[in-house]
Design a protein around this motif. Structure first.
Motif, mmCIF file in Angstrom:
data_model
loop_
_atom_site.group_PDB
_atom_site.id
_atom_site.type_symbol
_atom_site.label_atom_id
_atom_site.label_comp_id
_atom_site.label_asym_id
_atom_site.label_seq_id
_atom_site.Cartn_x
_atom_site.Cartn_y
_atom_site.Cartn_z
ATOM 1 N N LYS A 217 0.828 -1.209 0.000
ATOM 2 C CA LYS A 217 0.000 0.000 0.000
ATOM 3 C C LYS A 217 0.863 1.259 0.000
ATOM 4 C CE LYS A 217 -4.078 -1.847 2.411
ATOM 5 N NZ LYS A 217 -4.872 -1.767 3.679
ATOM 6 N N GLN A 218 2.094 1.140 0.526
ATOM 7 C CA GLN A 218 2.977 2.303 0.638
ATOM 8 C C GLN A 218 3.941 2.426 -0.538
ATOM 9 O OE1 GLN A 218 4.945 1.742 4.372
ATOM 10 N NE2 GLN A 218 3.095 2.038 5.605
ATOM 11 N N ARG A 219 4.458 1.294 -1.003
ATOM 12 C CA ARG A 219 5.432 1.322 -2.088
ATOM 13 C C ARG A 219 4.737 1.709 -3.388
ATOM 14 N NH1 ARG A 219 8.864 -3.816 -4.485
ATOM 15 N NH2 ARG A 219 9.994 -2.648 -6.095
ATOM 16 N N ARG A 220 5.329 2.672 -4.113
ATOM 17 C CA ARG A 220 4.708 3.198 -5.319
ATOM 18 C C ARG A 220 5.584 2.930 -6.540
ATOM 19 N NH1 ARG A 220 0.486 6.559 -3.928
ATOM 20 N NH2 ARG A 220 0.485 7.570 -5.979
ATOM 21 N N GLN A 221 4.907 2.680 -7.651
ATOM 22 C CA GLN A 221 5.560 2.484 -8.938
ATOM 23 C C GLN A 221 4.646 3.062 -10.008
ATOM 24 O OE1 GLN A 221 6.548 -1.614 -9.846
ATOM 25 N NE2 GLN A 221 8.726 -1.171 -9.737
ATOM 26 N N VAL A 224 1.595 4.977 -8.693
ATOM 27 C CA VAL A 224 0.495 4.369 -7.942
ATOM 28 C C VAL A 224 1.059 3.319 -6.990
ATOM 29 C CG1 VAL A 224 -1.195 4.740 -9.788
ATOM 30 C CG2 VAL A 224 0.121 2.610 -9.720
ATOM 31 N N PRO A 225 0.323 2.956 -5.911
ATOM 32 C CA PRO A 225 0.800 1.885 -5.024
ATOM 33 C C PRO A 225 0.892 0.566 -5.786
ATOM 34 C CG PRO A 225 -0.972 3.129 -3.984
ATOM 35 C CD PRO A 225 -0.931 3.562 -5.419
#
Length: 389
Positions: A217-221, A224-225
């Motif tokens: 939910k926190q890591r974005r690519q 977007v998460p």
């Protein structure tokens, strides 16, 4: 079959969650792996005060058990927080010594129940190792119909989890008990060790899944998460399904163990209102603050076809009754062990390279999942036992 915990059992789980959340178990794990058992022993005593280790010890020796359902509830929470030490072995030692009887039971069981004593085991058919023997106050070994207290921890072997230290107890030692009672107690203790390890594996897998969901939910690519990607959702859903399918097998095994302890099998008729599957007939009270009882209907899970707190009588639909306790435990161990290990693989993949760094607390859970899968019954050995009936 649907299993529902009673209010007392849920409250017991919440109390353990609060206790362990405040205990800094990652710090305790690091100290334990480094050979400093002080913080772990202090936590062990607090768990003893909460009634955890009394669950497998009979009332005659200062316990409140055996209560398999409550033991499952406790071990899931301990697995969720990766509590170090021979948890399953100490639980099983309560069963072994109570079954063998004699002076050793009177000497060790009160300490086990209170959390003052840490005990490890080596049983026939379960490998040559005794977990964390260097931290244990006693290591008991069974050879044939003879029960002995090992002369020392023995030789240290390499483990995939540095906080699960494996020792090979040497031969000899002080004879404790012997005869057919030891053989029967050893078989029962092996089932309990496998059962407790299944619960630990389930809890470990649940924590790995929780931490991974929070991370994606926190890591974005691409702005977007990563948790919004369909492939990630599917992997997490598969992991959740494995854990959720393992849970009823664990509690089904708990009910089977309870029925075995009570000397009969449920299968006909409907339970009286409020009847549970508690294994004792004493007063409905337990250690202070534990929310546990030893009487029938006191904090006990049942198996049936209704909703709410389940009774021990009517069984419609698929169940574990045809298997027997040993095979039911084996089914639970295979499912929970593999579900926990699958959760570790998912967690490692979705965390990426950071997942296996020692600086990340989650690495301790990742390292623990596979040893828990294989300890006290590999998946293949457990399946073979289920097929044997």
């Amino acid at each position: 079959m649907r299993f529902v915990l009673t209010g007392e059992q849920r409250e017991f789980a919440r109390s353990l969650d609060a206790l362990l959340r405040a205990a800094d178990t990652p710090g305790v794990l690091r100290a334990w792996a480094a050979g400093d058992h002080g913080p772990g022993r202090a936590l062990w005593r607090r768990l003893g005060d909460a009634g955890v280790f009394a669950l497998a010890v009979p009332e005659a020796y200062g316990g409140v058990g055996p209560l398999p359902v409550e033991a499952a509830v406790a071990c899931v929470e301990l697995g969720r927080y990766a509590v170090p030490g021979p948890v399953a072995e100490t639980v099983a030692a309560g069963v072994l010594l109570a079954g063998a009887g004699g002076p050793a039971a009177k000497e060790w069981l009160p300490g086990i129940a209170s959390g003052a004593a840490v005990v490890s085991l080596r049983l026939p058919g379960h490998g040559p190792y005794a977990l964390d023997a260097d931290a244990a106050d006693a290591v008991f070994t069974v050879d044939g119909d003879g029960l002995r207290r090992a002369p020392g921890p023995g030789e240290l072997s390499v483990s995939a989890d540095p906080a699960r230290r494996l020792f090979r107890p040497g031969p000899g030692g002080e004879p404790v008990a012997g005869g057919r009672a030891v053989e029967a107690a050893s078989r029962a203790a092996g089932d309990w060790a496998s059962f407790a390890t299944a619960a630990l594996a389930l809890g470990c897998g649940e924590e790995l899944l929780r931490a991974t969901v929070a991370y994606v939910k926190q890591r974005r690519q691409f702005g977007v998460p990563v948790g919004s990607f369909q492939a990630v959702k599917h992997r997490l859903a598969d992991t959740l399904l494995g854990l959720e399918f393992a849970r009823p097998l664990l509690y089904g095994a708990a009910v089977e163990l309870t029925e075995e302890l009570s000397g009969g099998r449920a299968g006909a008729g409907s339970p009286e209102p409020g009847a549970g599957v508690g294994s004792g007939t004493g007063p409905a009270e337990g250690p202070p603050g534990s929310g546990l009882g030893t009487g029938r209907g006191a904090g006990s899970l049942g198996a049936g076809s209704g909703t709410g707190s389940l009774g021990s009588g009517s069984r419609t639909g698929p169940g574990m009754g045809a298997l027997g306790a040993g095979a039911a435990v084996a089914a639970a161990k295979a499912a929970a062990g593999e579900a926990g290990y699958a959760a570790a693989r998912t967690a490692l993949q979705l965390h990426g390279a950071i997942g296996y760094t020692e600086e990340l607390d989650l690495a301790w859970w990742l390292r623990r999942a596979r040893p828990l899968r294989d300890a006290w019954g590999t998946p293949s050995a457990c399946r073979a036992r289920v097929l044997a009936g």
